[in-house]
Design an enzyme around this catalytic site. Sequence first.
Site, PDB file in Angstrom:
ATOM      1  CD1 TRP A   1      -3.296  -0.655   0.517  1.00  0.00           C
ATOM      2  CD2 TRP A   1      -2.183  -2.245   1.613  1.00  0.00           C
ATOM      3  NE1 TRP A   1      -4.123  -1.751   0.606  1.00  0.00           N
ATOM      4  CE2 TRP A   1      -3.475  -2.752   1.279  1.00  0.00           C
ATOM      5  CE3 TRP A   1      -1.313  -3.086   2.313  1.00  0.00           C
ATOM      6  CZ2 TRP A   1      -3.896  -4.023   1.629  1.00  0.00           C
ATOM      7  CZ3 TRP A   1      -1.730  -4.355   2.649  1.00  0.00           C
ATOM      8  CH2 TRP A   1      -3.005  -4.806   2.317  1.00  0.00           C
TER       9      TRP A   1
ATOM     10  CB  CYS B   1      -8.560  -5.236  -0.134  1.00  0.00           C
ATOM     11  SG  CYS B   1      -9.493  -3.868  -0.854  1.00  0.00           S
TER      12      CYS B   1
ATOM     13  CG  HIS C   1     -11.595  -4.724   3.292  1.00  0.00           C
ATOM     14  ND1 HIS C   1     -10.411  -4.947   2.616  1.00  0.00           N
ATOM     15  CD2 HIS C   1     -11.734  -5.786   4.142  1.00  0.00           C
ATOM     16  CE1 HIS C   1      -9.864  -6.075   3.035  1.00  0.00           C
ATOM     17  NE2 HIS C   1     -10.650  -6.610   3.955  1.00  0.00           N
TER      18      HIS C   1
ATOM     19  CG  ASP D   1     -10.278 -10.183   4.144  1.00  0.00           C
ATOM     20  OD1 ASP D   1      -9.625 -10.153   3.089  1.00  0.00           O
ATOM     21  OD2 ASP D   1     -10.578  -9.155   4.786  1.00  0.00           O
TER      22      ASP D   1
ATOM     23  CE1 TYR E   1      -8.718  -0.470  -0.193  1.00  0.00           C
ATOM     24  CE2 TYR E   1      -6.732   0.344  -1.251  1.00  0.00           C
ATOM     25  CZ  TYR E   1      -7.466  -0.700  -0.721  1.00  0.00           C
ATOM     26  OH  TYR E   1      -6.942  -1.965  -0.703  1.00  0.00           O
TER      27      TYR E   1
END
Length: 644
Positions: A217, A252, A311, A334, A501
């Site tokens: 990220w 993600c 997400h 996830d 984000y």
Amino acid sequence: LVDGSQTNLRVLQVDFLKTQNARLHRTEDYNTPNLVVRRGQAFQLKLVLDRQLEDKDNVELQFCMGKKSLFLFSVKQCKVVSYVTVEWARPVDTAVGKYFLSVKSGADPVHTPENNTIYFIFNPWCEGDTVFMAGDKERSEYVLNDTGYIYVGSKDKIHARPWNYGQFEEDILDACMFLLDKSNLKPRDRKNPVIVSRAMSALVNANDDCGVLLANWSGMYKGGTSPLAWTGSTPILQQYFRTQKTVLYGQCWVFAGVLTTVMRSLGVPSRTVTNFASAHDTEQNLRVDVYLNEKGQKIEDLTTDSIWNFHVWTDVWMTRPDLPQGYEGWQAVDATPQEISQGVFQCGPAPLKAIRQGDVYLTYDTKFIFAEVNADKVFWLVKEVNGVSEMTKLREETLVIGRSISTKAVGSNTREDITAQYKFTEGSPEERKAMEKACSYLSCEDGPEAAPTEEANIELKIQAGEAVWLGDPIRMSVIINNSSARSWTIKLGATCELQLYTGKVVAVLGSVSETVATAGKPVIEVPVHLEASSYVGSLASVDDEVIVQGHVIAAIEETEEKFSEEVTLTFQYPPLRVEVPETVKIGQNFTCAFIFKNTLSIPLENCKLHVEGLGIFMLETFDQGGEGEQRLTPILQMRKLEEK
């Protein structure tokens, strides 16, 4: 067959009858030379022998996973459709994986057929399988559909990102089998989709086990591919399988897209799900704590919780025999590495029914996902008084987390809102009861609140559009409504930040500090105006999904009341227009054009266009830059497709 007087029976050939078996098992789309069958359903093999099969003969089919023989099957016990055709069904609890077949007949050496691999996968068409799903349309969408959409943006500006799952493409099933082997799951665990899906959530990220994708990220992706550049799972899994090295990089939606591909390839009904205004509760108190200074700027060192603009994760469909009755159906899984679960970056499967009801004590990671969709958001003002930080609770919001939870609708290219599957209606007695129930399993302590001596009847809000066209200035207004006849002195602090984000601040674009008096002014408007130059430089240095976040704090001197408000703006980008021929011929080149317009006042440089045609051509990248309208016309080679 030859004369039956021969003593020793020999196997000359094994025909896997791939075409007819694949059609019956709905596996004909897998791009593999080997047979793929779904457990719990009969399939046929044709054995070519050197003589007639007799009662005294002992012919055994041996199925091995790796070096371990998992089961034997005697041809004598099977239904003989003809003298050499065997029909056979493995139980619905067969361990999924890659098996190798050999045939033993009497004292002769074992016969190993050419291409002797058989893949056993889960079977959502079989009522006895724990992944059984009723409804042809649902199975078609969640198992067989190899394309779809992943929803990104913000709760006020949702847009669809096309995604090629490609679960039937070359090497994808082998990549999934490689992950199963890498997981070191025992055969008994490979029978259970609960354990398999949890293991895959760990292996799709590379944090613990050199898995598929490395998370990044930072906005800088040297040596790899920007997460924004991926258009599907296929090139990621193919690269990983062929090199057996972690692919760079993912965020993600990429992790979720790849995990959905893996689970569909293994036969488990799966869907990609987006949660807007998604909480990341690091303190596990079912609360997102946001700490602000007097200027309205977020204090990064204190604010460990965060709210992601969106997400994305994966839902898988299965029963839960490991839990009390009533938790079957969709389970959240996830693969994005956020928090450690049982010592590993993995998450789920957590039953949606448990999340909805606040049963956060149930496995796996139900508490974490409950917070993602239903945590409360608390704002705190931090002031330095005589060298000591004093913290005051500004306000608590119970309706902002977990909005517009979205997935692709069954049978159409539209968005389906599935928020009601995850939570009761915000603010309803049922939703508050679920929160109270969840908190009862935790220690949810609160801090000090401001205690005003009187109320000023002041309302604070921010007025702004939903989006900013790239290249336009940012315009918003802080509105103060005074319903009181009295005059108040209000100290106002407003800050505009550029954020990822995920909520991480990239840059402070501008701030306003002002003291206003309400005397004779029922409505006060304080404009905040930022030129495009305030954000263009920061955008150029970050190759990532970004938003503009506005924070405002108002403190009334006379009453010591404190108010806060925030607004989120997304960037609106110029559309990309695609021109393709009406018809193209298999095996021949064709030309298509991708047209876009630069709306900035500066030329675009180092731009890349990423194009993928599922089943036609692999992911291609083209460099492009310049001013005004750009027309890029790559020549693409159509792959020769068999029977498609």
